[in-house]
Scaffold this motif. Structure first.
Motif, PDB file in Angstrom:
ATOM      1  N   ARG A  20      11.818  -5.943  21.052  1.00  0.00           N
ATOM      2  CA  ARG A  20      10.817  -6.866  21.594  1.00  0.00           C
ATOM      3  C   ARG A  20      10.270  -6.358  22.928  1.00  0.00           C
ATOM      4  O   ARG A  20       9.059  -6.411  23.176  1.00  0.00           O
ATOM      5  CB  ARG A  20      11.417  -8.264  21.754  1.00  0.00           C
ATOM      6  N   GLU A  24       6.282  -5.452  23.753  1.00  0.00           N
ATOM      7  CA  GLU A  24       5.534  -6.130  24.816  1.00  0.00           C
ATOM      8  C   GLU A  24       5.202  -5.211  25.994  1.00  0.00           C
ATOM      9  O   GLU A  24       4.428  -5.587  26.868  1.00  0.00           O
ATOM     10  CB  GLU A  24       6.313  -7.352  25.308  1.00  0.00           C
ATOM     11  N   ASN A  25       5.805  -4.042  26.021  1.00  0.00           N
ATOM     12  CA  ASN A  25       5.592  -3.066  27.098  1.00  0.00           C
ATOM     13  C   ASN A  25       5.356  -1.689  26.467  1.00  0.00           C
ATOM     14  O   ASN A  25       6.247  -0.828  26.474  1.00  0.00           O
ATOM     15  CB  ASN A  25       6.810  -3.025  28.028  1.00  0.00           C
TER      16      ASN A  25
END
Length: 142
Positions: A20, A24-25
Motif C-alpha cells: 500500500r 501511494e508513494n
C-alpha cells in the motif's frame, strides 16, 4: 539513492503495509527478496541478483523487504516487530499452521539477520495511517 530495508518475521505486516505504501508513494520502488529466490539453497544467488537490480538501475528511493535483510547494503534498516502470540494468530487467520520448527526458525532469523536501526511494533492492530506516519518519521529522520 536512498535504500530502506524492512525486515521482520512472516505475518509481521511487512508486505501488507509496503504494497500500500508503494502504491501511494510511486517514487519508491519495492523489491521483495522472495521474488528472487527459487529454492532455499539459492539465497546468496538471490541476494546478488537483487543487489544488481537495485544498483544498476537509477531508482531514487528503494525499499527491500525480507525476513532477515541483506548485509551487503548501506541501508536504513527497519524491523517490523510483532510478538510471537500475535504472529501465531495471524498465521492461523491465513489458514496456516505454526509448528515448533517454525518458531525455532523465527528465533534463528532474529539472531542471524541484520541489526535494525529502528523497530516499529506491529503487534497491535494499528491503522495503516498510524503505521505510515511512524514509517515516514523513521525514513526521514524526524
Amino acid at each position: 539513492m536512498k535504500i530502506v530495508q524492512v525486515i521482520g518475521s512472516p505475518c509481521s505486516g511487512k508486505s501488507t503495509f509496503l504494497r500500500r505504501f508503494v502504491s501511494e508513494n510511486p517514487q519508491w520502488k519495492l523489491f521483495d527478496i522472495v521474488d528472487y529466490r527459487y529454492s532455499s539453497e539459492e539465497w546468496l544467488v538471490a541476494e546478488n541478483y537483487l543487489i544488481k537490480d537495485i544498483l544498476y538501475k537509477e531508482y531514487p528511493y528503494v525499499i527491500i523487504e525480507s525476513a532477515q535483510g541483506l548485509h551487503e547494503l548501506n541501508a536504513l534498516n527497519i524491523e517490523f516487530y510483532c510478538d510471537i502470540q500475535t504472529l501465531i494468530k495471524r498465521h492461523q487467520k491465513r489458514g496456516l499452521e505454526v509448528t515448533d520448527e517454525d518458531l525455532q526458525r523465527y528465533s534463528i532469523l532474529k539472531m542471524i539477520g541484520i541489526k535494525p536501526q529502528f523497530t516499529i511494533d506491529t503487534s497491535e492492530n494499528i491503522s495503516y495511517e498510524h503505521l505510515a506516519s511512524k514509517f515516514f518519521k523513521v525514513i526521514h529522520g524526524i
